[in-house]
Design an enzyme around this catalytic site. Structure first.
Site, short mmCIF file in Angstrom:
data_model
loop_
_atom_site.label_atom_id
_atom_site.label_comp_id
_atom_site.label_asym_id
_atom_site.label_seq_id
_atom_site.Cartn_x
_atom_site.Cartn_y
_atom_site.Cartn_z
N TYR A 38 -16.24 22.30 -31.54
CA TYR A 38 -15.54 21.89 -30.32
C TYR A 38 -14.14 22.49 -30.35
O TYR A 38 -13.12 21.81 -30.25
CB TYR A 38 -15.50 20.36 -30.16
CG TYR A 38 -15.55 19.97 -28.70
CD1 TYR A 38 -16.72 20.17 -27.96
CD2 TYR A 38 -14.44 19.46 -28.04
CE1 TYR A 38 -16.77 19.86 -26.61
CE2 TYR A 38 -14.48 19.14 -26.69
CZ TYR A 38 -15.65 19.34 -25.99
OH TYR A 38 -15.70 19.04 -24.65
N HIS A 43 -7.70 25.95 -33.35
CA HIS A 43 -8.67 26.62 -34.22
C HIS A 43 -8.57 28.14 -34.08
O HIS A 43 -8.63 28.87 -35.07
CB HIS A 43 -10.10 26.19 -33.85
CG HIS A 43 -10.39 24.73 -34.02
ND1 HIS A 43 -10.57 23.88 -32.96
CD2 HIS A 43 -10.55 23.96 -35.13
CE1 HIS A 43 -10.83 22.67 -33.40
NE2 HIS A 43 -10.83 22.67 -34.72
N GLY A 153 -5.27 23.80 -41.13
CA GLY A 153 -4.18 23.49 -40.21
C GLY A 153 -3.26 22.40 -40.76
O GLY A 153 -3.72 21.43 -41.37
N LYS A 155 -1.99 20.36 -38.98
CA LYS A 155 -2.34 19.17 -38.18
C LYS A 155 -2.89 18.06 -39.08
O LYS A 155 -2.59 16.89 -38.89
CB LYS A 155 -3.36 19.59 -37.11
CG LYS A 155 -4.12 18.48 -36.44
CD LYS A 155 -3.27 17.82 -35.39
CE LYS A 155 -4.00 16.86 -34.49
NZ LYS A 155 -5.19 16.24 -34.97
N ASP A 156 -3.75 18.45 -40.04
CA ASP A 156 -4.32 17.48 -40.98
C ASP A 156 -3.57 17.64 -42.31
O ASP A 156 -4.10 18.15 -43.29
CB ASP A 156 -5.81 17.73 -41.16
CG ASP A 156 -6.57 17.55 -39.85
OD1 ASP A 156 -7.05 16.44 -39.59
OD2 ASP A 156 -6.64 18.51 -39.06
N VAL A 182 -0.79 23.66 -33.37
CA VAL A 182 -0.72 24.18 -32.01
C VAL A 182 -0.79 22.98 -31.06
O VAL A 182 -1.63 22.09 -31.21
CB VAL A 182 -1.88 25.16 -31.73
CG1 VAL A 182 -1.87 25.61 -30.28
CG2 VAL A 182 -1.78 26.36 -32.66
P1 AMP Z 1 -11.43 20.12 -37.25
O1 AMP Z 1 -12.42 20.96 -36.52
O2 AMP Z 1 -10.69 19.17 -36.37
O3 AMP Z 1 -11.98 19.52 -38.51
O4 AMP Z 1 -10.29 21.13 -37.73
C1 AMP Z 1 -10.59 22.32 -38.39
C2 AMP Z 1 -9.29 22.95 -38.85
O5 AMP Z 1 -8.48 23.21 -37.71
C3 AMP Z 1 -8.48 22.05 -39.78
O6 AMP Z 1 -7.89 22.84 -40.80
C4 AMP Z 1 -7.44 21.46 -38.86
O7 AMP Z 1 -6.25 21.09 -39.51
C5 AMP Z 1 -7.20 22.63 -37.91
N1 AMP Z 1 -6.63 22.17 -36.65
C6 AMP Z 1 -7.09 21.16 -35.85
N2 AMP Z 1 -6.28 20.98 -34.79
C7 AMP Z 1 -5.27 21.88 -34.93
C8 AMP Z 1 -4.09 22.19 -34.16
N3 AMP Z 1 -3.78 21.53 -33.05
N4 AMP Z 1 -3.30 23.19 -34.60
C9 AMP Z 1 -3.58 23.88 -35.74
N5 AMP Z 1 -4.67 23.63 -36.50
C10 AMP Z 1 -5.50 22.65 -36.11
#
Ligand code: AMP
Length: 290
Positions: A38, A43, A153, A155-156, A182
């Site tokens: 998603y 990403h 990211g 973000k986490d 972002v």
């Molecule tokens: P997720 O699909 O949410 O598990 O995230 C996958 C990767 O994308 C992880 O390393 C997150 O930290 C990164 N990520 C999610 N949202 C953002 C964002 N807004 N900006 C930068 N990286 C992100």
């Protein structure tokens, strides 16, 4: 500019490992970007960063059941593979590893990776099994995609710290790269979970970034009281009518410990807040003038 190459989709771990092994033989540098799909611009920025440091970029798309508690949103977590594929292709990646749950957790699966201590605070306090699921799946994805570098990211933030600790403690031969958060134009950190928010919640959720900006401004101006900052941030957050504030935390980024000390070189301020049934996290790293 849109990328012209066609992205390859691999669903089996064995096939992915064989492809990665062949690329390594050809002396290609591989970078991986693990995701739960998603995908959004956050990403895409990670994928572009990976492309700037490697010859081959692998994006993994896998909603990992092991990191969701039974009462969490695993079943309703948003999924749209065709959309993800288009974003991944446009961001210039080469391979998508897109396994199903049985491929990652076949019958009889029973080995886990667990990082101690830092996984018990903040996110770990509210989601007790979460990081065990994260480190286990990331360890598996690294063994399957054999990368030289992996991009995560900011973000986490806690997840990134936990993964870096796992890499160091267990001698994984991979470089971890952190990419900045972002945001939407109005400041909301991009997240797949933002799609759960209704219009009012989406608007109210802006208090998260606003409270972080408040902390940044005050700290840059020399504020040294975490208690005062937390109180004012809380007022801002509560003005957005949240259902629950899980935490507002001041963290020393060096060891990820909670601190009241605003005299080190920088501080990470992290939040987890619920709007309706949606749990959002956000954070900011603030340099401290001494
Ligand atoms: P997720 O699909 O949410 O598990 O995230 C996958 C990767 O994308 C992880 O390393 C997150 O930290 C990164 N990520 C999610 N949202 C953002 C964002 N807004 N900006 C930068 N990286 C992100």
């Amino acid at each position: 500019m849109e990328s012209k190459k066609t992205v390859r989709v691999l669903k089996s771990a064995g096939e992915m490992q064989a492809a990665a092994e062949k690329l390594r033989h050809e002396r290609k540098k591989i970078a991986v970007v693990p995701t739960m799909g998603y995908l959004h611009r956050g990403h895409a920025s990670l994928i572009e960063r990976a492309g700037s440091l490697a010859d081959i970029v692998i994006v993994t798309v896998f909603v990992n059941p092991a990191q969701f508690a039974p009462n969490e949103d695993y079943a309703r977590y948003p999924r749209d593979f065709e959309h993800d594929k288009a974003i991944i292709q446009a961001a210039g990646a080469d391979i998508i590893f897109y396994p199903d749950v049985k491929e990652m957790y076949p019958d009889g699966f029973g080995s886990y990776v667990e990082v101690e201590k830092v996984t018990k605070i903040l996110e770990g306090k509210f989601r007790p099994e979460h990081f065990k699921g994260v480190t286990t799946v990331v360890a598996k994805l690294l063994n399957i995609t054999k990368p030289h570098a992996a991009v995560f990211g900011q973000k986490d933030a806690q997840q990134a710290f936990v993964i870096q600790k796992m890499i160091k403690d267990l001698n994984f031969d991979v470089q971890i790269i952190l990419a900045p958060i972002v945001r939407e134009e109005d400041g909301l950190a991009m997240s797949s979970r933002n799609s759960y928010l209704n219009e009012a919640e989406r608007k109210n959720a802006l208090v998260l970034f606003r409270s972080l900006q408040y902390a940044e401004k005050q700290i840059r101006q020399g504020e040294k009281s975490v208690e005062l900052l937390r109180e004012e941030m809380m007022k801002i957050i509560l003005s957005g009518n949240p259902t629950q504030v899980d935490y507002t935390a001041f963290i020393d980024p060096v060891d990820f410990s909670e601190t009241d000390n605003l005299n080190q070189s920088e501080i990470l301020v992290a939040l987890a807040v619920r709007f309706g049934t949606t749990r959002l996290i956000d954070n900011i790293i603030i340099p401290i003038n001494s």
